[in-house]
Design an enzyme around this catalytic site. Sequence first.
Site, mmCIF file in Angstrom:
data_model
loop_
_atom_site.group_PDB
_atom_site.id
_atom_site.type_symbol
_atom_site.label_atom_id
_atom_site.label_comp_id
_atom_site.label_asym_id
_atom_site.label_seq_id
_atom_site.Cartn_x
_atom_site.Cartn_y
_atom_site.Cartn_z
ATOM 1 C CG ASP A 225 -1.689 -1.188 1.469
ATOM 2 O OD1 ASP A 225 -1.714 -2.058 0.585
ATOM 3 O OD2 ASP A 225 -2.303 -1.289 2.546
ATOM 4 C CD GLU B 231 -6.942 -4.612 4.293
ATOM 5 O OE1 GLU B 231 -6.277 -5.229 5.135
ATOM 6 O OE2 GLU B 231 -6.697 -4.645 3.070
#
Length: 536
Positions: A41, A241
Amino acid sequence: MVASSKIFGLSLLAIPAWAVNYKEPYRPQFHFSPAKNWINDPAGLVHHNGKYHMYFQYNPGGIEWGNMSWGHATSDDLTHWEEQPIALLARGYPDSASEMFFTGSAVADVHNTSGFAVEDKTPLVAIYTSSYPIAQTLPSGKKVKEEQQSQSIAYSLDDGMTWTTYDAGNPVIHNPPAPFENQYKNFRDPFVFWHDQSRKWVLVTALAEIHKLVLWTSDNLKDWKAESEFGPFNAVGGVWECPNLFPLPVDDDQSKMKWIMVVGLNPGGPPGTVGSGTQFFIGSFNGTTFVPDDDSVYPGNQTSNWMDWGPDYYAAASYNGLNDADRTVIGWMNNWQYATAIPAAPWHGAMAAPRHLSLKTINHKTTLIQQVHKNLRVIESNGSITSSWKTFAEGKKDLGSVGKTLDIELEFSSSDANEFGIVLQATSDWKQKTRIGYNFVSKEIFVDRTESGDITFDKTFASVYHAPLTPNSHGIVRLRILVDWSSVEVFGGEGEATLTAQIFPSRNATFAQLFSNGGSTKNVELGIHKVSSIWN
């Protein structure tokens, strides 16, 4: 007062330019990838003093997920990236990590609400998830359980190059709010921003397992109050998320502002994909509560607004430090279904191209528009191919060897064809190829990677992906396609539909071909622009 620990950028872990040539098989040429090791990420995206900072989930010790730290790269133009020393190194590495630094965000605290400023240096403040593999008592005196996730902060007084963790007070959000304390193992991914109207910091965190987001406010980035919850809505096939929340004007009208909530989902991505994906909601925000518009929420939790309809766009994060009209996002160009198995070395994973976001009214509906960031034009070379056909007869037309790093513009309208499109990254015998096009019957863009090169590493990889797209009011379909050594990104229409997919073709897969199936296609305009490597 407990002394803070200083985590400097560690030059011994920075990869000197001579150590890699960025020409390994499948190495992205105009998408960011680290010199070596695992990446996932994006985190802490912040624009400050003319510099774009991109932090990211990084394993300093290998090619698979682990030892989660914050890697760091900087850019003047969102296109050319310079990898920097690690910003936040997993505590205890390289032995056994006692604290890992998971995804988060960063802001420039220009009013020094945190009190971290020294003299005239504006502090950058990062808020991230502290993941604790073991139960322990922290320097702040706070106790955490095994596998607990809490939210902590660090600050930088040298424009984001080195960071000091706030050990006297971390974690600043110790536990999930009542009544969700039992969710402490899946409480993560804080996204922070300054809310002008309320003169407060706002934070969004995920309670991943129960598909809930919690919104918090603070005056100082240290003391946080839980204000509201959001969810579950729409797609809930996996954990929630990597939330983001930000405003966008509708049709460039600053008096008509909407708010966008972005949420990562793993698994349970777009229809026809396996693994992770990114959904979004359009709504309103009053400083404490996000309320989705009625047409942004679907019954039955089966449908969603997908930010990208392909398999390889996840954990999209937006930049702090830019004005609303310049809202820019970067996503991880991978999928948890096969991320550890992709045939990439000595690095593992890459970022998608930066995208500019806006809201436009299309067919009477407020629509999220994603466009290739204008700075990509900086690296487009002079080698361009342009062609047009008033009528493109049913069949195929070879375009020859066009290369492997391309920005393609393709425009057309239907006559009686079922589908029209382009074959890219093909070998001369056409045994390897990626087909990208439009189905006039289903009104969908498609990417077919079933014969795209190496497809052996995951049984779900060889698939065809679709994104809905209606021709414009003149009956015209427009596609913009970014092609790199191991990816294609398709932007349909004005950018209302996007589709991102990794591919792993042979080095000699440089050939292209247009096709029209089931009949002829009208008013075909093709532009193929070569893109230079950002590494040379």
